[in-house]
Design a protein around this motif. Structure first.
Motif, PDB file in Angstrom:
ATOM      1  N   ARG A  47       6.605   0.697  -8.278  1.00  0.00           N
ATOM      2  CA  ARG A  47       5.856  -0.506  -7.885  1.00  0.00           C
ATOM      3  C   ARG A  47       6.677  -1.764  -8.146  1.00  0.00           C
ATOM      4  O   ARG A  47       6.696  -2.687  -7.326  1.00  0.00           O
ATOM      5  N   PHE A  61       4.901  -3.977   2.641  1.00  0.00           N
ATOM      6  CA  PHE A  61       3.813  -3.204   2.056  1.00  0.00           C
ATOM      7  C   PHE A  61       4.350  -2.400   0.880  1.00  0.00           C
ATOM      8  O   PHE A  61       5.466  -1.858   0.930  1.00  0.00           O
ATOM      9  N   ASN A  62       3.588  -2.336  -0.188  1.00  0.00           N
ATOM     10  CA  ASN A  62       3.971  -1.583  -1.376  1.00  0.00           C
ATOM     11  C   ASN A  62       3.170  -0.279  -1.422  1.00  0.00           C
ATOM     12  O   ASN A  62       2.030  -0.263  -1.895  1.00  0.00           O
ATOM     13  N   PRO A  63       3.728   0.820  -0.933  1.00  0.00           N
ATOM     14  CA  PRO A  63       2.966   2.081  -0.894  1.00  0.00           C
ATOM     15  C   PRO A  63       2.650   2.632  -2.279  1.00  0.00           C
ATOM     16  O   PRO A  63       1.665   3.355  -2.447  1.00  0.00           O
ATOM     17  N   ARG A  66      -0.877   2.141  -3.765  1.00  0.00           N
ATOM     18  CA  ARG A  66      -2.021   2.896  -3.246  1.00  0.00           C
ATOM     19  C   ARG A  66      -2.015   4.352  -3.717  1.00  0.00           C
ATOM     20  O   ARG A  66      -2.931   5.096  -3.372  1.00  0.00           O
ATOM     21  N   VAL A  67      -1.022   4.760  -4.463  1.00  0.00           N
ATOM     22  CA  VAL A  67      -0.953   6.152  -4.918  1.00  0.00           C
ATOM     23  C   VAL A  67      -1.932   6.365  -6.070  1.00  0.00           C
ATOM     24  O   VAL A  67      -1.946   5.612  -7.039  1.00  0.00           O
TER      25      VAL A  67
END
Length: 273
Positions: A47, A61-63, A66-67
């Motif tokens: 992150r 977007f920072n995937p 959302r993990v």
């Protein structure tokens, strides 16, 4: 023309993705399974890195945010009291995922480990709370038997079965331990190493570690775990994380010696390996 321009990067990204998948498929099949707390730490690092990429306008977007992962909370440590051990033997159900041995149980284990080559290492882990990698990475220069001082300055880390030296995992691990070290056990271990050095001759190496293999090379942490499991199997003790955990409570040397005939004899009379 515009369609060709937009299609080319996609084709390139697909080719790169295929190459990465081929690299992953070619990797060795063995891999250590990470626990929930380690997974949380990995996601935290990702992150931060991806947030930095967003700030540099490399991505939008920072995937990693959302993990969803399991909680990284460590299980509560239970002391292996007589009541818990009795119930465990009657029902076969382990009271908790992390049960800590009482001083009497440490004494039983030391009785069973008395002739093992890593007897002194288990003493350090049991009485000083060193992690497995810290015990294996303990430098001879950081052990002062006269002053009763041990400082874990390095630990041996396993990566794909390979080894490398690193700083201790936490700042607290690097603090000097002033508990009385197992002098007789360490001196007996040193005598054994001198004999092994003489047997190996010029092929023997000196990495400057307290615990090493017979030929002088680094001791693999998994060798310690294997020895622990082998000794543990000869006893009727409950499972315990104490052999690899630095957070386990440490019984005093006096308490363990009072409950172990072998320990009491070793505290009174030196014994040759």
């Amino acid at each position: 023309m515009q369609a060709e321009r937009t299609r080319t990067p996609r084709l390139r990204s697909r080719a790169q993705l295929a190459q990465e998948r081929a690299k992953l498929a070619a990797m060795p099949p063995f891999c250590n399974v990470t626990g929930p707390s380690t997974q949380q730490a990995i996601r935290g690092d990702l992150r931060v890195a991806l947030s930095s990429a967003i700030a540099q306008q490399l991505i939008t977007f920072n995937p990693a945010a959302r993990v969803e992962l399991a909680s990284g909370r460590r299980p509560k440590l239970l002391l292996g009291t007589d009541q818990l051990v009795r119930r465990w033997r009657q029902t076969g159900e382990i009271p908790g995922s992390s049960m800590i041995w009482a001083p009497q149980q440490f004494g039983v284990f030391f009785d069973a480990a008395q002739d093992d080559r890593l007897y002194a290492l288990f003493h350090l882990v049991g009485f000083h709370g060193l992690r497995r990698g810290e015990a294996v990475g303990q430098d001879c220069s950081n052990v002062d038997l006269t002053a009763g001082l041990i400082t874990p300055a390095k630990e041996i880390v396993v990566y794909r079965w390979g080894l490398y030296a690193a700083e201790p995992k936490t700042d607290g691990s690097a603090n000097p331990s002033r508990s009385a070290p197992p002098r007789l056990a360490l001196r007996s271990h040193k005598k054994r190493q001198k004999k092994e050095r003489k047997q190996w001759g010029s092929a023997w190496t000196d990495p400057g570690k307290v615990f090493i293999r017979e030929n002088g090379s680094w001791l693999h942490p998994e060798t310690v775990s294997h020895a622990f499991r082998h000794i543990h199997a000869t006893t009727d003790l409950p499972r315990s994380p104490s052999a690899t955990s630095a957070t386990s409570p440490r019984p005093s040397r006096t308490q363990a010696a009072e409950t172990s005939t072998r320990c009491r004899k070793r505290c009174a009379t030196p014994r040759s390996p």
